[in-house]
Write a protein that holds these residues in place. Sequence first.
Motif, PDB file in Angstrom:
ATOM      1  N   UNK A   1     -25.009  -5.328 -43.544  1.00  0.00           N
ATOM      2  CA  UNK A   1     -25.091  -5.042 -42.117  1.00  0.00           C
ATOM      3  C   UNK A   1     -24.949  -3.537 -41.901  1.00  0.00           C
ATOM      4  N   UNK A   2     -26.005  -2.768 -42.209  1.00  0.00           N
ATOM      5  CA  UNK A   2     -25.880  -1.314 -42.083  1.00  0.00           C
ATOM      6  C   UNK A   2     -25.683  -0.877 -40.642  1.00  0.00           C
ATOM      7  N   UNK A   3     -24.811   0.083 -40.461  1.00  0.00           N
ATOM      8  CA  UNK A   3     -24.513   0.653 -39.146  1.00  0.00           C
ATOM      9  C   UNK A   3     -24.880   2.129 -39.172  1.00  0.00           C
ATOM     10  N   UNK A   4     -25.153   2.724 -37.999  1.00  0.00           N
ATOM     11  CA  UNK A   4     -25.442   4.160 -37.985  1.00  0.00           C
ATOM     12  C   UNK A   4     -24.212   4.960 -38.419  1.00  0.00           C
TER      13      UNK A   4
END
Length: 153
Positions: A134-137
């Motif tokens: 779940x990549x986040x900025x």
Amino acid sequence: MTLLSGRRYELEAGAERDQLTIRSSGGEIVLRVEVTDRGPVLSFSGAEVELSAARSLRLAARDVSIAAERDVELAAGGSLRESAAGHHHVRAGGDARVEGASVELQANRDGVGVRAMRAIKLDGEHIGLNDDPLPQPFGWSQIAGGPGEEGET
């Protein structure tokens, strides 16, 4: 008016503009100040031009252009930030390098493309592909609501 140094000061007054011109002893224009209804225009030339301010120096205009026949150097004792509302294109005729304590790259809308005419080399202690489910900025990014630079308030 001719001064002892041989320099000449010329004043012209007109309906459209007033002008002060300073000429070198050889007759070349060293400094010209024109005042019109649109505002002042300052023109000068010389072997060197130096602008210095004890606290801050600000250049603001609709368009700004800087051209050098040789090198351009930007140096900051603190942080250096660039921001463009439109596109940002960097082109180098020679090598292009980025170096930092860490280097992060984020695309806010679309993907990241990398192309090379030859090999692409990745070398690291750990190379993770699809490592984060779940990549986040990055916290520093505008879309994450960060302050701009990590550690900046």
